[in-house]
Design an enzyme around this catalytic site. Structure first.
Site, PDB file in Angstrom:
ATOM      1  CE  LYS A  22      -1.733   1.661   3.996  1.00  0.00           C
ATOM      2  NZ  LYS A  22      -1.474   3.077   4.288  1.00  0.00           N
ATOM      3  CG  ASN A  23       2.247   2.761   3.522  1.00  0.00           C
ATOM      4  OD1 ASN A  23       1.077   3.051   3.231  1.00  0.00           O
ATOM      5  ND2 ASN A  23       2.635   2.566   4.767  1.00  0.00           N
ATOM      6  CB  CYS A 123      -5.506  10.977  10.854  1.00  0.00           C
ATOM      7  SG  CYS A 123      -3.949  10.188  11.301  1.00  0.00           S
ATOM      8  NE  ARG A 128       0.276  10.849   9.716  1.00  0.00           N
ATOM      9  CZ  ARG A 128      -0.247   9.802   9.080  1.00  0.00           C
ATOM     10  NH1 ARG A 128      -1.390   9.314   9.479  1.00  0.00           N
ATOM     11  NH2 ARG A 128       0.365   9.280   8.051  1.00  0.00           N
ATOM     12  CB  ILE A 130       2.387  18.867   5.406  1.00  0.00           C
ATOM     13  CG1 ILE A 130       1.655  20.216   5.406  1.00  0.00           C
ATOM     14  CG2 ILE A 130       1.397  17.713   5.375  1.00  0.00           C
ATOM     15  CD1 ILE A 130       0.888  20.487   4.106  1.00  0.00           C
ATOM     16  CG  LEU A 132       9.495  17.893   8.584  1.00  0.00           C
ATOM     17  CD1 LEU A 132       9.852  16.486   9.053  1.00  0.00           C
ATOM     18  CD2 LEU A 132      10.586  18.881   8.990  1.00  0.00           C
ATOM     19  CG  ASP A 312       3.067   1.737   9.468  1.00  0.00           C
ATOM     20  OD1 ASP A 312       3.315   1.965   8.264  1.00  0.00           O
ATOM     21  OD2 ASP A 312       2.715   2.603  10.271  1.00  0.00           O
ATOM     22  NE  ARG A 404      -7.338   4.486   5.002  1.00  0.00           N
ATOM     23  CZ  ARG A 404      -6.882   5.627   5.525  1.00  0.00           C
ATOM     24  NH1 ARG A 404      -7.362   6.072   6.659  1.00  0.00           N
ATOM     25  NH2 ARG A 404      -5.940   6.316   4.916  1.00  0.00           N
TER      26      ARG A 404
HETATM   27  C1  EPZ Z   1       4.164   7.126   6.244  1.00  0.00           C
HETATM   28  O1  EPZ Z   1       3.374   8.182   6.781  1.00  0.00           O
HETATM   29  C2  EPZ Z   1       3.232   5.927   6.133  1.00  0.00           C
HETATM   30  N1  EPZ Z   1       2.130   6.227   5.232  1.00  0.00           N
HETATM   31  C3  EPZ Z   1       2.690   5.566   7.514  1.00  0.00           C
HETATM   32  O2  EPZ Z   1       1.909   4.383   7.370  1.00  0.00           O
HETATM   33  C4  EPZ Z   1       3.867   5.266   8.436  1.00  0.00           C
HETATM   34  O3  EPZ Z   1       3.370   5.011   9.738  1.00  0.00           O
HETATM   35  C5  EPZ Z   1       4.819   6.466   8.472  1.00  0.00           C
HETATM   36  O4  EPZ Z   1       5.247   6.799   7.130  1.00  0.00           O
HETATM   37  C6  EPZ Z   1       6.063   6.189   9.310  1.00  0.00           C
HETATM   38  O5  EPZ Z   1       6.744   5.086   8.793  1.00  0.00           O
HETATM   39  C7  EPZ Z   1       2.344   6.141   3.883  1.00  0.00           C
HETATM   40  O6  EPZ Z   1       3.427   5.841   3.431  1.00  0.00           O
HETATM   41  C8  EPZ Z   1       1.164   6.438   3.011  1.00  0.00           C
HETATM   42  P1  EPZ Z   1       6.217  10.458   8.387  1.00  0.00           P
HETATM   43  P2  EPZ Z   1       3.981   9.690   6.802  1.00  0.00           P
HETATM   44  O7  EPZ Z   1       6.220  11.722   7.603  1.00  0.00           O
HETATM   45  O8  EPZ Z   1       4.831   9.912   5.622  1.00  0.00           O
HETATM   46  C9  EPZ Z   1       6.231  13.842  11.713  1.00  0.00           C
HETATM   47  C10 EPZ Z   1       0.036   2.997   7.642  1.00  0.00           C
HETATM   48  O9  EPZ Z   1      -0.472   2.492   8.647  1.00  0.00           O
HETATM   49  N2  EPZ Z   1       6.176  14.809  10.600  1.00  0.00           N
HETATM   50  O10 EPZ Z   1       7.377   9.520   8.262  1.00  0.00           O
HETATM   51  O11 EPZ Z   1       2.854  10.613   7.056  1.00  0.00           O
HETATM   52  C11 EPZ Z   1       4.955  13.024  11.839  1.00  0.00           C
HETATM   53  O12 EPZ Z   1       3.983  13.720  12.598  1.00  0.00           O
HETATM   54  C12 EPZ Z   1       0.499   4.436   7.667  1.00  0.00           C
HETATM   55  O13 EPZ Z   1       0.255   2.379   6.558  1.00  0.00           O
HETATM   56  C13 EPZ Z   1       6.330  16.163  10.862  1.00  0.00           C
HETATM   57  O14 EPZ Z   1       6.504  16.580  12.009  1.00  0.00           O
HETATM   58  O15 EPZ Z   1       4.894   9.631   8.110  1.00  0.00           O
HETATM   59  C14 EPZ Z   1       5.430  11.781  12.535  1.00  0.00           C
HETATM   60  O16 EPZ Z   1       5.506  12.053  13.928  1.00  0.00           O
HETATM   61  C15 EPZ Z   1       0.183   5.113   8.996  1.00  0.00           C
HETATM   62  N3  EPZ Z   1       6.278  17.051   9.831  1.00  0.00           N
HETATM   63  C16 EPZ Z   1       6.857  11.593  11.995  1.00  0.00           C
HETATM   64  O17 EPZ Z   1       7.236  12.855  11.426  1.00  0.00           O
HETATM   65  C17 EPZ Z   1       6.090  16.635   8.532  1.00  0.00           C
HETATM   66  O18 EPZ Z   1       6.077  17.491   7.624  1.00  0.00           O
HETATM   67  C18 EPZ Z   1       6.969  10.544  10.898  1.00  0.00           C
HETATM   68  O19 EPZ Z   1       5.994  10.830   9.922  1.00  0.00           O
HETATM   69  C19 EPZ Z   1       5.930  15.259   8.282  1.00  0.00           C
HETATM   70  C20 EPZ Z   1       5.984  14.362   9.324  1.00  0.00           C
END
Ligand code: EPZ
Length: 426
Positions: A22-23, A123, A128, A130, A132, A312, A404
Protein backbone atom coordinates in the site's frame (compact mmCIF):
# COMPACT_ATOMS: atom_id res chain seq x y z
CA UNK A 1 -21.04 -0.98 8.52
CA UNK A 2 -19.53 -4.39 7.94
CA UNK A 3 -18.08 -6.40 10.77
CA UNK A 4 -15.76 -9.38 10.99
CA UNK A 5 -16.63 -12.35 13.21
CA UNK A 6 -13.79 -14.60 14.36
CA UNK A 7 -13.99 -17.78 16.42
CA UNK A 8 -10.49 -18.09 17.88
CA UNK A 9 -8.25 -21.07 18.60
CA UNK A 10 -7.37 -22.45 15.15
CA UNK A 11 -3.62 -22.63 14.44
CA UNK A 12 -3.00 -21.08 10.99
CA UNK A 13 -1.36 -23.40 8.49
CA UNK A 14 -0.61 -23.09 4.76
CA UNK A 15 0.36 -20.29 2.38
CA UNK A 16 -0.69 -16.63 2.32
CA UNK A 17 -0.07 -14.61 -0.87
CA UNK A 18 1.29 -11.19 0.12
CA UNK A 19 -0.11 -8.30 -1.97
CA UNK A 20 1.65 -5.24 -3.40
CA UNK A 21 2.62 -2.66 -0.81
CA UNK A 22 0.00 0.00 0.00
CA UNK A 23 2.63 2.55 1.05
CA UNK A 24 4.64 2.00 -2.13
CA UNK A 25 1.53 2.25 -4.33
CA UNK A 26 0.51 5.53 -2.66
CA UNK A 27 3.74 7.23 -3.74
CA UNK A 28 4.08 5.53 -7.14
CA UNK A 29 0.63 6.74 -8.27
CA UNK A 30 1.48 10.47 -7.86
CA UNK A 31 4.85 9.81 -9.57
CA UNK A 32 2.82 9.43 -12.79
CA UNK A 33 2.19 13.20 -12.65
CA UNK A 34 5.88 13.78 -13.45
CA UNK A 35 5.55 12.71 -17.10
CA UNK A 36 3.07 13.15 -19.91
CA UNK A 37 3.76 9.56 -20.98
CA UNK A 38 1.89 6.52 -19.59
CA UNK A 39 3.14 4.94 -16.35
CA UNK A 40 1.94 1.35 -15.88
CA UNK A 41 2.00 -0.03 -12.33
CA UNK A 42 1.77 -3.81 -11.84
CA UNK A 43 1.03 -5.81 -8.66
CA UNK A 44 -1.15 -2.98 -7.30
CA UNK A 45 -3.09 -4.15 -4.22
CA UNK A 46 -6.91 -4.08 -4.35
CA UNK A 47 -7.31 -1.56 -1.49
CA UNK A 48 -9.60 1.36 -0.68
CA UNK A 49 -6.67 3.80 -0.42
CA UNK A 50 -5.39 2.84 -3.88
CA UNK A 51 -8.86 3.45 -5.34
CA UNK A 52 -9.08 6.77 -3.47
CA UNK A 53 -5.74 7.92 -4.90
CA UNK A 54 -6.91 6.87 -8.39
CA UNK A 55 -10.00 9.08 -7.98
CA UNK A 56 -7.76 11.90 -6.75
CA UNK A 57 -5.48 11.89 -9.79
CA UNK A 58 -8.53 11.57 -12.07
CA UNK A 59 -9.62 14.95 -10.67
CA UNK A 60 -6.26 16.37 -11.72
CA UNK A 61 -6.86 15.22 -15.31
CA UNK A 62 -5.00 11.90 -15.14
CA UNK A 63 -6.67 8.94 -16.85
CA UNK A 64 -6.39 5.61 -15.03
CA UNK A 65 -7.14 2.36 -16.83
CA UNK A 66 -7.25 -0.81 -14.79
CA UNK A 67 -6.57 -3.96 -16.78
CA UNK A 68 -9.57 -6.21 -16.24
CA UNK A 69 -7.81 -8.77 -14.08
CA UNK A 70 -10.14 -11.49 -12.87
CA UNK A 71 -11.01 -10.54 -9.26
CA UNK A 72 -9.62 -13.78 -7.90
CA UNK A 73 -6.16 -12.94 -9.28
CA UNK A 74 -4.02 -10.88 -6.94
CA UNK A 75 -2.31 -7.77 -8.24
CA UNK A 76 -4.02 -5.27 -10.49
CA UNK A 77 -2.40 -3.44 -13.40
CA UNK A 78 -3.14 0.28 -13.62
CA UNK A 79 -1.97 2.53 -16.46
CA UNK A 80 -1.88 6.23 -15.59
CA UNK A 81 -1.74 8.88 -18.33
CA UNK A 82 -0.99 12.45 -17.21
CA UNK A 83 -0.72 13.90 -20.71
CA UNK A 84 -2.60 17.04 -19.71
CA UNK A 85 -2.99 18.14 -16.08
CA UNK A 86 -6.25 20.06 -15.71
CA UNK A 87 -6.07 20.92 -12.00
CA UNK A 88 -3.25 21.45 -9.50
CA UNK A 89 -5.43 21.25 -6.37
CA UNK A 90 -5.80 18.18 -4.16
CA UNK A 91 -9.46 18.15 -3.02
CA UNK A 92 -9.95 18.57 0.75
CA UNK A 93 -12.56 15.81 1.04
CA UNK A 94 -10.08 13.23 -0.26
CA UNK A 95 -7.29 14.52 2.00
CA UNK A 96 -9.52 14.00 5.04
CA UNK A 97 -9.86 10.35 4.05
CA UNK A 98 -6.25 9.82 3.12
CA UNK A 99 -3.26 11.78 4.44
CA UNK A 100 -1.11 10.52 1.59
CA UNK A 101 -2.85 12.87 -0.86
CA UNK A 102 -0.19 15.43 0.14
CA UNK A 103 2.13 13.38 -2.11
CA UNK A 104 0.80 15.22 -5.19
CA UNK A 105 2.58 18.37 -3.91
CA UNK A 106 6.08 17.65 -5.21
CA UNK A 107 5.07 16.18 -8.58
CA UNK A 108 2.56 18.97 -9.38
CA UNK A 109 5.05 21.68 -8.39
CA UNK A 110 7.77 20.09 -10.53
CA UNK A 111 5.52 19.49 -13.57
CA UNK A 112 3.19 22.55 -13.46
CA UNK A 113 4.99 25.10 -11.27
CA UNK A 114 2.12 25.18 -8.74
CA UNK A 115 0.21 23.00 -6.31
CA UNK A 116 -2.53 23.50 -3.71
CA UNK A 117 -2.93 20.95 -0.92
CA UNK A 118 -5.29 21.09 2.09
CA UNK A 119 -3.80 21.94 5.47
CA UNK A 120 -3.68 18.67 7.46
CA UNK A 121 -6.54 18.10 9.84
CA UNK A 122 -4.80 15.35 11.75
CA UNK A 123 -6.09 11.80 11.99
CA UNK A 124 -6.60 9.04 14.57
CA UNK A 125 -2.91 8.48 15.19
CA UNK A 126 -1.65 12.06 15.31
CA UNK A 127 -1.52 15.60 13.98
CA UNK A 128 0.23 14.55 10.73
CA UNK A 129 1.79 18.00 10.01
CA UNK A 130 3.36 18.76 6.60
CA UNK A 131 5.92 21.42 7.64
CA UNK A 132 8.84 19.25 6.48
CA UNK A 133 7.22 18.77 3.06
CA UNK A 134 6.86 22.55 2.71
CA UNK A 135 10.42 23.31 3.86
CA UNK A 136 11.73 20.83 1.29
CA UNK A 137 9.77 22.57 -1.49
CA UNK A 138 11.14 25.96 -0.35
CA UNK A 139 14.68 24.52 -0.49
CA UNK A 140 13.96 23.79 -4.17
CA UNK A 141 12.93 27.41 -4.77
CA UNK A 142 9.17 27.21 -4.28
CA UNK A 143 7.17 30.03 -2.67
CA UNK A 144 4.78 28.75 0.02
CA UNK A 145 1.57 30.56 1.00
CA UNK A 146 -0.36 29.15 3.93
CA UNK A 147 -4.05 30.04 3.83
CA UNK A 148 -6.96 29.17 6.11
CA UNK A 149 -7.55 25.72 4.68
CA UNK A 150 -5.05 25.30 1.88
CA UNK A 151 -1.33 25.64 1.28
CA UNK A 152 -0.28 26.96 -2.12
CA UNK A 153 3.18 26.29 -3.49
CA UNK A 154 4.36 28.08 -6.62
CA UNK A 155 7.52 28.56 -8.61
CA UNK A 156 7.74 31.15 -11.36
CA UNK A 157 10.93 30.00 -13.03
CA UNK A 158 10.82 26.28 -12.26
CA UNK A 159 12.34 24.38 -9.33
CA UNK A 160 16.10 24.64 -8.76
CA UNK A 161 18.27 21.93 -7.23
CA UNK A 162 18.86 22.53 -3.52
CA UNK A 163 20.26 21.09 -0.27
CA UNK A 164 17.58 19.58 1.97
CA UNK A 165 18.48 18.47 5.49
CA UNK A 166 15.53 16.87 7.32
CA UNK A 167 15.65 17.49 11.12
CA UNK A 168 13.67 14.29 11.65
CA UNK A 169 13.08 11.33 9.34
CA UNK A 170 9.86 11.71 7.34
CA UNK A 171 8.76 9.12 4.78
CA UNK A 172 6.27 11.39 3.00
CA UNK A 173 8.46 14.48 3.00
CA UNK A 174 11.35 12.42 1.57
CA UNK A 175 9.02 11.10 -1.16
CA UNK A 176 7.77 14.59 -2.06
CA UNK A 177 11.30 15.99 -2.12
CA UNK A 178 12.63 13.09 -4.21
CA UNK A 179 9.86 13.36 -6.80
CA UNK A 180 10.16 17.17 -7.07
CA UNK A 181 13.96 17.06 -7.36
CA UNK A 182 13.87 14.76 -10.41
CA UNK A 183 12.74 17.68 -12.60
CA UNK A 184 14.50 20.52 -10.73
CA UNK A 185 17.23 22.40 -12.59
CA UNK A 186 20.57 21.24 -11.12
CA UNK A 187 21.61 18.89 -8.34
CA UNK A 188 19.65 18.22 -5.13
CA UNK A 189 21.07 16.61 -2.00
CA UNK A 190 18.60 15.19 0.54
CA UNK A 191 20.17 14.46 3.93
CA UNK A 192 18.55 12.42 6.72
CA UNK A 193 16.26 10.96 4.07
CA UNK A 194 13.92 8.15 5.14
CA UNK A 195 15.30 4.73 4.14
CA UNK A 196 12.02 2.77 4.18
CA UNK A 197 11.87 0.15 1.38
CA UNK A 198 8.95 2.05 -0.17
CA UNK A 199 11.34 4.96 -0.83
CA UNK A 200 13.74 2.59 -2.57
CA UNK A 201 10.78 1.31 -4.62
CA UNK A 202 9.90 4.89 -5.62
CA UNK A 203 13.53 5.71 -6.51
CA UNK A 204 13.83 2.60 -8.67
CA UNK A 205 10.60 3.47 -10.50
CA UNK A 206 11.79 7.07 -11.05
CA UNK A 207 15.17 5.83 -12.36
CA UNK A 208 13.23 3.61 -14.79
CA UNK A 209 11.44 6.79 -15.93
CA UNK A 210 14.81 8.46 -16.64
CA UNK A 211 15.55 10.15 -13.31
CA UNK A 212 19.17 10.45 -12.15
CA UNK A 213 19.30 9.35 -8.50
CA UNK A 214 22.22 8.02 -6.43
CA UNK A 215 22.44 6.90 -2.79
CA UNK A 216 19.26 4.81 -3.11
CA UNK A 217 18.62 2.94 0.18
CA UNK A 218 20.81 5.29 2.20
CA UNK A 219 20.02 8.42 4.22
CA UNK A 220 21.64 10.70 1.64
CA UNK A 221 20.00 10.92 -1.79
CA UNK A 222 21.64 12.86 -4.65
CA UNK A 223 19.40 13.77 -7.60
CA UNK A 224 20.57 15.37 -10.84
CA UNK A 225 17.53 17.08 -12.34
CA UNK A 226 16.49 16.25 -15.91
CA UNK A 227 14.24 18.23 -18.25
CA UNK A 228 11.64 15.47 -18.59
CA UNK A 229 10.82 11.94 -17.53
CA UNK A 230 9.38 9.24 -19.78
CA UNK A 231 6.80 6.56 -19.13
CA UNK A 232 7.61 3.05 -17.88
CA UNK A 233 6.15 -0.14 -16.49
CA UNK A 234 6.94 -0.88 -12.85
CA UNK A 235 5.94 -3.66 -10.48
CA UNK A 236 5.12 -2.58 -6.92
CA UNK A 237 7.13 -4.27 -4.14
CA UNK A 238 5.38 -6.70 -1.79
CA UNK A 239 3.83 -5.31 1.37
CA UNK A 240 6.20 -5.77 4.33
CA UNK A 241 3.59 -4.60 6.88
CA UNK A 242 0.90 -6.95 5.57
CA UNK A 243 3.46 -9.78 5.71
CA UNK A 244 4.56 -8.83 9.24
CA UNK A 245 0.91 -8.69 10.33
CA UNK A 246 0.25 -12.22 9.12
CA UNK A 247 3.51 -13.36 10.75
CA UNK A 248 2.07 -12.18 14.10
CA UNK A 249 -1.19 -14.01 13.32
CA UNK A 250 0.70 -17.24 12.62
CA UNK A 251 2.77 -16.81 15.78
CA UNK A 252 -0.11 -16.07 18.18
CA UNK A 253 -2.07 -19.13 16.95
CA UNK A 254 0.91 -21.51 17.13
CA UNK A 255 0.72 -21.92 13.38
CA UNK A 256 3.02 -22.59 10.43
CA UNK A 257 2.51 -20.28 7.45
CA UNK A 258 4.50 -19.42 4.32
CA UNK A 259 4.20 -15.74 3.37
CA UNK A 260 4.48 -16.01 -0.40
CA UNK A 261 6.16 -13.02 -2.03
CA UNK A 262 7.42 -11.56 1.26
CA UNK A 263 10.88 -9.99 0.90
CA UNK A 264 13.19 -10.69 3.90
CA UNK A 265 15.34 -7.65 3.12
CA UNK A 266 12.34 -5.36 3.70
CA UNK A 267 11.57 -6.77 7.16
CA UNK A 268 14.29 -4.80 9.01
CA UNK A 269 14.11 -5.40 12.78
CA UNK A 270 10.77 -7.23 12.59
CA UNK A 271 12.48 -10.59 11.97
CA UNK A 272 14.86 -10.04 14.91
CA UNK A 273 12.00 -9.18 17.29
CA UNK A 274 9.82 -12.09 16.13
CA UNK A 275 12.74 -14.50 16.66
CA UNK A 276 13.38 -12.97 20.10
CA UNK A 277 9.73 -13.74 20.87
CA UNK A 278 10.40 -17.40 20.05
CA UNK A 279 8.96 -17.40 16.52
CA UNK A 280 10.85 -19.46 13.91
CA UNK A 281 11.54 -17.48 10.72
CA UNK A 282 12.92 -19.19 7.63
CA UNK A 283 13.58 -17.70 4.19
CA UNK A 284 12.17 -19.94 1.44
CA UNK A 285 12.51 -19.69 -2.31
CA UNK A 286 8.99 -18.19 -2.45
CA UNK A 287 9.12 -15.91 0.58
CA UNK A 288 9.24 -16.33 4.36
CA UNK A 289 8.03 -19.24 6.52
CA UNK A 290 6.79 -18.37 10.01
CA UNK A 291 6.14 -21.07 12.59
CA UNK A 292 5.55 -21.10 16.32
CA UNK A 293 4.76 -23.49 19.15
CA UNK A 294 2.35 -20.82 20.38
CA UNK A 295 4.55 -20.10 23.41
CA UNK A 296 5.51 -16.43 23.04
CA UNK A 297 8.44 -14.88 24.94
CA UNK A 298 8.27 -11.24 26.04
CA UNK A 299 10.22 -8.70 23.94
CA UNK A 300 10.88 -4.97 24.40
CA UNK A 301 10.26 -2.87 21.29
CA UNK A 302 10.96 0.75 20.39
CA UNK A 303 9.57 2.02 17.08
CA UNK A 304 12.07 3.91 14.92
CA UNK A 305 12.56 4.63 11.20
CA UNK A 306 13.76 1.82 8.93
CA UNK A 307 15.80 -0.36 9.35
CA UNK A 308 14.68 -0.32 12.98
CA UNK A 309 11.29 -1.54 14.17
CA UNK A 310 8.42 0.06 12.18
CA UNK A 311 5.63 1.97 13.90
CA UNK A 312 3.18 0.27 11.50
CA UNK A 313 3.91 -3.06 13.20
CA UNK A 314 3.58 -1.87 16.84
CA UNK A 315 -0.12 -2.67 17.31
CA UNK A 316 0.18 -6.11 15.72
CA UNK A 317 3.16 -7.07 17.91
CA UNK A 318 1.33 -5.80 20.99
CA UNK A 319 -1.55 -8.18 20.26
CA UNK A 320 0.87 -11.11 19.96
CA UNK A 321 2.81 -10.10 23.11
CA UNK A 322 -0.40 -9.86 25.15
CA UNK A 323 -0.16 -13.68 25.41
CA UNK A 324 3.60 -13.80 26.14
CA UNK A 325 4.94 -15.57 29.26
CA UNK A 326 6.19 -12.31 30.80
CA UNK A 327 6.13 -8.52 30.42
CA UNK A 328 7.11 -6.53 27.30
CA UNK A 329 7.73 -2.78 27.13
CA UNK A 330 6.73 -1.07 23.88
CA UNK A 331 7.78 2.52 23.14
CA UNK A 332 6.10 4.40 20.27
CA UNK A 333 8.47 7.19 19.19
CA UNK A 334 6.95 8.10 15.80
CA UNK A 335 3.30 9.05 16.39
CA UNK A 336 1.81 10.69 19.45
CA UNK A 337 -1.42 8.74 19.66
CA UNK A 338 -0.92 5.21 18.42
CA UNK A 339 -2.28 3.21 21.38
CA UNK A 340 -5.99 3.23 20.53
CA UNK A 341 -5.96 -0.53 20.20
CA UNK A 342 -4.99 -0.87 23.91
CA UNK A 343 -8.48 -0.28 25.28
CA UNK A 344 -9.98 -2.76 22.87
CA UNK A 345 -7.32 -5.41 23.62
CA UNK A 346 -8.05 -4.92 27.33
CA UNK A 347 -11.73 -5.69 26.65
CA UNK A 348 -10.46 -9.08 25.46
CA UNK A 349 -8.54 -9.62 28.71
CA UNK A 350 -5.13 -8.17 27.84
CA UNK A 351 -3.19 -6.54 30.69
CA UNK A 352 -1.59 -3.34 29.35
CA UNK A 353 -0.53 -0.12 31.09
CA UNK A 354 0.14 2.98 28.99
CA UNK A 355 2.24 5.87 30.33
CA UNK A 356 2.84 8.52 27.65
CA UNK A 357 4.65 6.90 24.74
CA UNK A 358 5.31 3.65 26.63
CA UNK A 359 3.04 0.63 26.97
CA UNK A 360 3.82 -2.23 29.37
CA UNK A 361 2.20 -5.47 28.20
CA UNK A 362 1.93 -8.10 30.96
CA UNK A 363 1.30 -11.43 29.27
CA UNK A 364 -1.90 -13.25 30.27
CA UNK A 365 -2.80 -16.94 29.96
CA UNK A 366 -5.63 -16.38 27.52
CA UNK A 367 -7.73 -13.76 25.76
CA UNK A 368 -11.51 -13.91 25.57
CA UNK A 369 -13.46 -12.97 22.46
CA UNK A 370 -15.55 -9.77 22.65
CA UNK A 371 -17.13 -7.15 20.40
CA UNK A 372 -14.34 -4.61 19.72
CA UNK A 373 -14.11 -1.39 17.73
CA UNK A 374 -11.53 -0.73 15.04
CA UNK A 375 -10.16 2.83 15.15
CA UNK A 376 -7.32 2.98 12.65
CA UNK A 377 -5.82 0.64 10.12
CA UNK A 378 -3.12 -1.12 12.14
CA UNK A 379 -5.14 -1.06 15.37
CA UNK A 380 -7.86 -2.96 13.50
CA UNK A 381 -5.38 -5.64 12.48
CA UNK A 382 -4.18 -6.04 16.07
CA UNK A 383 -7.79 -6.83 17.09
CA UNK A 384 -8.06 -9.46 14.34
CA UNK A 385 -4.77 -11.03 15.48
CA UNK A 386 -6.01 -11.14 19.09
CA UNK A 387 -9.35 -12.59 17.96
CA UNK A 388 -7.62 -15.43 16.10
CA UNK A 389 -6.17 -16.65 19.42
CA UNK A 390 -8.96 -15.62 21.82
CA UNK A 391 -11.34 -18.10 23.40
CA UNK A 392 -14.80 -17.75 21.86
CA UNK A 393 -16.13 -15.22 19.40
CA UNK A 394 -14.69 -11.79 18.58
CA UNK A 395 -16.61 -9.24 16.53
CA UNK A 396 -14.46 -6.49 14.99
CA UNK A 397 -16.67 -3.53 14.08
CA UNK A 398 -15.91 -0.71 11.59
CA UNK A 399 -13.85 -2.92 9.34
CA UNK A 400 -13.64 -0.22 6.65
CA UNK A 401 -10.39 0.70 8.42
CA UNK A 402 -9.04 -2.75 7.50
CA UNK A 403 -10.07 -2.36 3.87
CA UNK A 404 -7.60 0.52 3.59
CA UNK A 405 -4.59 -1.73 4.07
CA UNK A 406 -5.43 -5.44 3.90
CA UNK A 407 -6.58 -6.96 0.63
CA UNK A 408 -9.11 -9.81 1.06
CA UNK A 409 -8.19 -10.34 4.70
CA UNK A 410 -10.96 -12.83 5.47
CA UNK A 411 -10.21 -14.83 2.32
CA UNK A 412 -6.50 -15.04 3.04
CA UNK A 413 -7.02 -16.03 6.69
CA UNK A 414 -9.78 -18.58 6.12
CA UNK A 415 -7.59 -20.23 3.45
CA UNK A 416 -5.08 -21.05 6.22
CA UNK A 417 -7.67 -22.37 8.68
CA UNK A 418 -9.05 -19.32 10.50
CA UNK A 419 -12.73 -19.42 11.45
CA UNK A 420 -13.49 -15.91 10.14
CA UNK A 421 -16.33 -14.35 8.22
CA UNK A 422 -17.36 -10.87 7.12
CA UNK A 423 -20.95 -9.87 7.83
CA UNK A 424 -22.31 -6.85 6.04
CA UNK A 425 -24.16 -4.61 8.47
CA UNK A 426 -26.07 -1.33 8.29
C1 EPZ B 1 4.16 7.13 6.24
O1 EPZ B 1 3.37 8.18 6.78
C2 EPZ B 1 3.23 5.93 6.13
N1 EPZ B 1 2.13 6.23 5.23
C3 EPZ B 1 2.69 5.57 7.51
O2 EPZ B 1 1.91 4.38 7.37
C4 EPZ B 1 3.87 5.27 8.44
O3 EPZ B 1 3.37 5.01 9.74
C5 EPZ B 1 4.82 6.47 8.47
O4 EPZ B 1 5.25 6.80 7.13
C6 EPZ B 1 6.06 6.19 9.31
O5 EPZ B 1 6.74 5.09 8.79
C7 EPZ B 1 2.34 6.14 3.88
O6 EPZ B 1 3.43 5.84 3.43
C8 EPZ B 1 1.16 6.44 3.01
P1 EPZ B 1 6.22 10.46 8.39
P2 EPZ B 1 3.98 9.69 6.80
O7 EPZ B 1 6.22 11.72 7.60
O8 EPZ B 1 4.83 9.91 5.62
C9 EPZ B 1 6.23 13.84 11.71
C10 EPZ B 1 0.04 3.00 7.64
O9 EPZ B 1 -0.47 2.49 8.65
N2 EPZ B 1 6.18 14.81 10.60
O10 EPZ B 1 7.38 9.52 8.26
O11 EPZ B 1 2.85 10.61 7.06
C11 EPZ B 1 4.96 13.02 11.84
O12 EPZ B 1 3.98 13.72 12.60
C12 EPZ B 1 0.50 4.44 7.67
O13 EPZ B 1 0.25 2.38 6.56
C13 EPZ B 1 6.33 16.16 10.86
O14 EPZ B 1 6.50 16.58 12.01
O15 EPZ B 1 4.89 9.63 8.11
C14 EPZ B 1 5.43 11.78 12.53
O16 EPZ B 1 5.51 12.05 13.93
C15 EPZ B 1 0.18 5.11 9.00
N3 EPZ B 1 6.28 17.05 9.83
C16 EPZ B 1 6.86 11.59 11.99
O17 EPZ B 1 7.24 12.85 11.43
C17 EPZ B 1 6.09 16.64 8.53
O18 EPZ B 1 6.08 17.49 7.62
C18 EPZ B 1 6.97 10.54 10.90
O19 EPZ B 1 5.99 10.83 9.92
C19 EPZ B 1 5.93 15.26 8.28
C20 EPZ B 1 5.98 14.36 9.32
Amino acid sequence: MDKIIIKGGNPLSGKIQISGAKNAALTLIPAALLTEEPLTLRNLPRLADVDTFGHLVNQLGVSTEIEGKRPEVFGRVMTLKAGRITSTEAPADINRKMRASVLVLGPLLARCGEARVPLPGGCEIGARPIDLHLKAMEALGAEINIGQRFVTATTKSGLKGGHIVFPIVSVGATENALMAATLADGETIIENAAQEPEITDLAQCLIGMGAKISGVGTSTLIIKGVTRLHGDTYSVMSDRIEAGSYACAAAITGGDVELVGALPETFGAVIEKLEAAGVAIETTENGIRVSSTGRISPVDIETQPFPDFPTDMQAQMMAMLSLANGSSVLTETIFENRYMHVGELERMGANIQVAGRTATVRGVKELTGAPVMATDLRASMSLVIAGLAAKGETQVLRVHHLDRGYERLEEKLSAVGADIERVSGD
